[in-house]
Design a protein around this motif. Structure first.
Motif, PDB file in Angstrom:
ATOM      1  N   ARG A   1       0.797  -1.388  -0.253  1.00  0.00           N
ATOM      2  CA  ARG A   1      -0.027   0.082   0.017  1.00  0.00           C
ATOM      3  C   ARG A   1       1.008   0.933  -0.087  1.00  0.00           C
ATOM      4  O   ARG A   1       0.369   2.558   0.487  1.00  0.00           O
ATOM      5  CB  ARG A   1      -1.151   0.100   1.209  1.00  0.00           C
ATOM      6  CG  ARG A   1      -2.092  -1.193   0.968  1.00  0.00           C
ATOM      7  CD  ARG A   1      -2.596  -1.671   2.333  1.00  0.00           C
ATOM      8  NE  ARG A   1      -3.242  -0.423   3.008  1.00  0.00           N
ATOM      9  CZ  ARG A   1      -4.017  -0.748   4.185  1.00  0.00           C
ATOM     10  NH1 ARG A   1      -4.378  -1.820   4.397  1.00  0.00           N
ATOM     11  NH2 ARG A   1      -4.456   0.552   4.871  1.00  0.00           N
ATOM     12  N   GLN A   2       2.135   1.029  -0.293  1.00  0.00           N
ATOM     13  CA  GLN A   2       3.013   2.135  -0.321  1.00  0.00           C
ATOM     14  C   GLN A   2       2.998   3.012   0.850  1.00  0.00           C
ATOM     15  O   GLN A   2       3.380   4.249   0.956  1.00  0.00           O
ATOM     16  CB  GLN A   2       2.710   2.904  -1.654  1.00  0.00           C
ATOM     17  CG  GLN A   2       2.838   2.302  -2.974  1.00  0.00           C
ATOM     18  CD  GLN A   2       2.411   3.092  -3.933  1.00  0.00           C
ATOM     19  OE1 GLN A   2       3.064   4.188  -4.217  1.00  0.00           O
ATOM     20  NE2 GLN A   2       1.571   2.860  -4.871  1.00  0.00           N
ATOM     21  N   LEU A   3       2.899   2.408   1.984  1.00  0.00           N
ATOM     22  CA  LEU A   3       3.124   3.143   3.516  1.00  0.00           C
ATOM     23  C   LEU A   3       4.443   2.914   3.816  1.00  0.00           C
ATOM     24  O   LEU A   3       4.700   2.187   4.727  1.00  0.00           O
ATOM     25  CB  LEU A   3       2.044   2.300   4.563  1.00  0.00           C
ATOM     26  CG  LEU A   3       0.523   2.624   3.972  1.00  0.00           C
ATOM     27  CD1 LEU A   3      -0.233   1.924   4.929  1.00  0.00           C
ATOM     28  CD2 LEU A   3       0.125   4.182   4.137  1.00  0.00           C
ATOM     29  N   LEU A   4       5.183   3.647   3.105  1.00  0.00           N
ATOM     30  CA  LEU A   4       6.682   3.404   3.287  1.00  0.00           C
ATOM     31  C   LEU A   4       7.285   3.912   4.654  1.00  0.00           C
ATOM     32  O   LEU A   4       8.357   3.387   5.127  1.00  0.00           O
ATOM     33  CB  LEU A   4       7.625   4.016   1.998  1.00  0.00           C
ATOM     34  CG  LEU A   4       7.151   3.275   0.843  1.00  0.00           C
ATOM     35  CD1 LEU A   4       8.220   3.948  -0.259  1.00  0.00           C
ATOM     36  CD2 LEU A   4       7.259   1.753   0.783  1.00  0.00           C
ATOM     37  N   GLU A   5       6.709   5.180   5.150  1.00  0.00           N
ATOM     38  CA  GLU A   5       6.993   5.411   6.570  1.00  0.00           C
ATOM     39  C   GLU A   5       6.710   4.606   7.453  1.00  0.00           C
ATOM     40  O   GLU A   5       7.710   4.358   8.230  1.00  0.00           O
ATOM     41  CB  GLU A   5       6.716   6.967   6.828  1.00  0.00           C
ATOM     42  CG  GLU A   5       7.065   7.620   7.965  1.00  0.00           C
ATOM     43  CD  GLU A   5       5.999   8.916   8.130  1.00  0.00           C
ATOM     44  OE1 GLU A   5       6.221   9.490   9.354  1.00  0.00           O
ATOM     45  OE2 GLU A   5       5.405   9.294   7.220  1.00  0.00           O
ATOM     46  N   GLU A   6       5.752   4.058   7.442  1.00  0.00           N
ATOM     47  CA  GLU A   6       5.306   3.105   8.172  1.00  0.00           C
ATOM     48  C   GLU A   6       5.836   1.651   8.098  1.00  0.00           C
ATOM     49  O   GLU A   6       6.328   1.103   9.299  1.00  0.00           O
ATOM     50  CB  GLU A   6       3.530   2.661   8.239  1.00  0.00           C
ATOM     51  CG  GLU A   6       2.759   4.000   8.646  1.00  0.00           C
ATOM     52  CD  GLU A   6       2.761   4.848   7.717  1.00  0.00           C
ATOM     53  OE1 GLU A   6       3.183   4.795   6.445  1.00  0.00           O
ATOM     54  OE2 GLU A   6       1.934   6.088   7.911  1.00  0.00           O
ATOM     55  N   PHE A   7       6.380   1.549   7.086  1.00  0.00           N
ATOM     56  CA  PHE A   7       7.207   0.173   6.939  1.00  0.00           C
ATOM     57  C   PHE A   7       8.523   0.406   7.518  1.00  0.00           C
ATOM     58  O   PHE A   7       9.127  -0.548   8.294  1.00  0.00           O
ATOM     59  CB  PHE A   7       7.126   0.052   5.342  1.00  0.00           C
ATOM     60  CG  PHE A   7       8.309  -1.351   5.289  1.00  0.00           C
ATOM     61  CD1 PHE A   7       7.724  -2.505   5.363  1.00  0.00           C
ATOM     62  CD2 PHE A   7       9.490  -1.238   4.705  1.00  0.00           C
ATOM     63  CE1 PHE A   7       8.619  -3.593   5.288  1.00  0.00           C
ATOM     64  CE2 PHE A   7      10.350  -2.151   4.419  1.00  0.00           C
ATOM     65  CZ  PHE A   7       9.826  -3.675   4.847  1.00  0.00           C
ATOM     66  N   ALA A   8       9.054   1.509   7.320  1.00  0.00           N
ATOM     67  CA  ALA A   8      10.309   1.869   7.962  1.00  0.00           C
ATOM     68  C   ALA A   8      10.149   1.703   9.347  1.00  0.00           C
ATOM     69  O   ALA A   8      11.193   1.355  10.170  1.00  0.00           O
ATOM     70  CB  ALA A   8      10.999   3.330   7.480  1.00  0.00           C
TER      71      ALA A   8
END
Length: 629
Positions: free
Chosen positions: A587-594
């Motif tokens: 879902r392109q939640l890259l900040e949350e993934f990091a």
């Protein structure tokens, strides 16, 4: 709002299709699908060397489709015993597709072949499947049913191996099961009276919205050995629901719709005959109890429906687990947002509660919160069930602990999770108290115990680390939880009036500690009761935690954890990464993934290093750039 059918119906019974679309008004998150490593548009097509040629296999299967007059055939990923791990000779889906991942369902029509699997296996599937196969980067019932309905003609026949699919728990099956229990009961009751709202909702697979936070409708049910009477406001029943309840029924399986206000008179009239009425005393009111002659009462603490509802089928277990992955995404989005905004001094308890509810509503299949969100900062968190209001609330501060107890109702499950965090420098006592609460959560979650053990017998494991230093908490340690039903579902839990633990039950595990006037701590997870693997033969159980949000590293004193507890915690973090990480990426939640990657780093015996969000994001930028090369 009319009553709505809820989907435990098997997706292979196409007269009972449960197509759950995206909730109206809820935009889907971005989909990070990536490029398929196959290029099937060239001649000849480009395929990785690992791709398996399935042309001959599909041709042989399609020959059978023609011979059997079938429009499609379904191939699941299990064996005749519903095993999680299967023998090589049972890997039918792997053979027909070339894809060897452990999760996925395939479907073949005369003109197409498709595989559905989750994000863990997308790259693997692309590298193993040839151009005969479409890869659908979705999971669940709805996308498969939607594809089949698009690809097969009206009236088309769908084939499957009946030994590879579990029995769908329709309301008719449930009624038959309860009647079977009536016949086997030593007092031979002729009827069961259901008074709790979740009993009727569960029995008929129906949901509505008469009660805040609970998908119920006002109702009673009198299920006899020869009739079914549903007492409800008739205006609430749509024509679709009426057809669902009575389409093609025989006399004993037809649902008689009675007005809600007639239940007392109807029960009294039924009780005047040669009858015996089975009730659960915990949920039967005196207004109904008094019209049944005592000699005609068959009394148990809980009705047979309440007991049956407590043990989830494999289908229900899978649905509830899936809802917890999406729920974890909502909670992680909120925790990341708090970490950014609390230092600015712009967040209060009430606005925070509203935001986490908003994040949940954006999740697929959401029907809102499962209870009023407990959003408590500092001394308010010492009140175990404090909830802020628009008029009365406190600001969140980096200098105080913050407790969030919240949950969601989804059309595939109900969630409830509590996390306590501190963005500044906690005191030594706060860290010790938090870690001891965490130890209690871990010790109960990893406990192995004999089958049929009562929850109250093992509840002390959640308190032992606190008791060791003279601390305790004053509430229960856990409660059952439903599938799009009650967030506090009886009769499962750890209290004296709960029933014994059994495989397939879900319960919360939620030890805490509350320092009056200063702070409060609670760590709550939902767990599934599963069979334990033991060195010697025997029937033992343990818990599989399905909540998937990391604990606050800033509050963990690793020196208090035993090697076994530390190993458990690191394994739990590995599971979170595997299940939630791909969903955040998709879902392109890259900040949350990091953020997730940082907060699930394995802990070691030395004190954990605290990293700011800015540092995490700087590191994640390098990772993202590395992926794009």
């Amino acid at each position: 709002m009319a009553l709505a059918r809820w989907g435990c119906c098997p997706w292979l019974v196409f007269l009972c299709v449960c197509v759950w679309g995206h909730p109206p008004g809820h935009p889907k998150q971005g989909d990070l699908r990536g490029e398929d490593v196959r290029n099937c548009s060239t001649s000849p097509p480009y395929l990785p060397v690992t791709a398996v040629n399935t042309t001959a296999r599909l041709a042989a299967l399609r020959q059978q489709l023609r011979a059997q007059n079938l429009s499609a055939y379904i191939i699941p990923d299990t064996d005749a015993h519903m095993s999680e791990y299967i023998g090589k000779h049972d890997d039918r889906r792997g053979w027909i597709t070339g894809f060897t991942g452990s999760a996925g369902i395939a479907a073949v029509t005369p003109g197409k072949a498709a595989l559905w699997t989750d994000s863990r296996y997308w790259t693997q599937a692309e590298r193993q499947m040839d151009c005969n196969w479409e890869l659908h980067k979705e999971v669940g019932t709805a996308p498969i049913v939607t594809w089949l309905l698009t690809e097969i003609p009206t009236g088309g026949r769908v084939g499957f191996n009946p030994f590879l699919f579990s029995v769908g728990n329709t309301w008719q099956n449930k009624v038959s099961d309860i009647r079977s229990q009536m016949q086997k009961h030593r007092k031979a009751p002729t009827a069961v009276l259901l008074s709790a709202l979740d009993e009727t909702a569960w029995l008929f697979n129906l949901r509505s919205n008469d009660i805040p936070y609970n998908p119920f409708f006002y109702s009673y049910t009198l299920l006899t050995d020869s009739s079914i009477r549903l007492f409800v406001n008739k205006s609430r029943l749509s024509s679709e629901t009426l057809q669902y309840l009575n389409s093609g029924c025989t006399s004993t399986m037809c649902v008689q719709i009675k007005d809600y206000s007639q239940v007392r008179d109807s029960v009294q009239a039924y009780a005047s005959g040669d009858t015996r009425i089975w009730i659960g005393t915990s949920y039967t009111t005196y207004g109904l109890y008094e019209v049944i002659p005592k000699e005609k009462l068959v009394e148990d603490t809980y009705s047979p429906v309440m007991i049956a509802k407590a043990v989830k089928t494999s289908k229900e277990q899978g649905l509830l687990k899936a809802s917890h992955i999406r729920d974890a995404v909502a909670v992680i989005r909120y925790l990341v947002w708090l970490e950014r905004n609390v230092p600015k001094g712009t967040v209060d308890e009430f606005s925070g509660a509203e935001l986490v509810d908003k994040f949940r509503r954006e999740e697929e299949f959401s029907s809102g919160p499962s209870f009023e969100t407990i959003s408590a900062s500092g001394l308010n968190a010492a009140l175990a069930h404090y909830s802020p209001t628009k008029e009365l609330h406190r600001k969140l501060s980096s200098d105080e602990m913050y407790l969030l107890d919240s949950g969601g109702q989804y059309r595939d499950g109900t969630t409830d999770i509590t996390r306590t965090v501190h963005w500044g420098t906690p005191s030594a006592f706060q860290k010790e108290a938090y870690t001891r609460v965490l130890i209690g959560n871990i010790d109960l979650s990893r406990l192995i115990f004999p089958a049929a053990t009562s929850g109250r017998v093992i509840e002390a494991f959640a308190r032992r680390a606190l008791w060791d230093v003279g601390l305790n908490y004053g509430h229960g340690t856990g409660h059952g939880i439903g599938n799009f039903l009650c967030v506090h579902e009886w009769p499962v839990g750890f209290q004296s009036n709960n029933i014994a633990m059994a495989k397939g039950m879900f319960t919360s595990i939620e030890p805490g500690y509350y320092q009056d006037g200063e702070f409060g701590i609670r760590l709550e997870d939902v767990a599934l009761v599963v069979e334990a693997k033991t060195k010697y033969p025997g029937t033992y159980l343990t818990f599989e935690v399905v909540s998937l949000v990391p604990y606050d590293r800033n509050l963990i004193d690793v020196s208090l954890l035993s090697p076994e507890q530390l190993q458990y915690l690191n394994h739990y973090y590995k599971v979170i990464r595997e299940k939630v990480g791909p969903e955040l990426q998709r879902r392109q939640l890259l900040e949350e993934f990091a953020w997730l990657q940082q907060h699930t780093e394995p802990l070691s015996a030395r004190a954990p290093h605290t990293t700011t969000l800015a540092t995490v994001l700087a590191g994640s930028t390098l990772v993202v750039l590395g992926w794009s090369v």
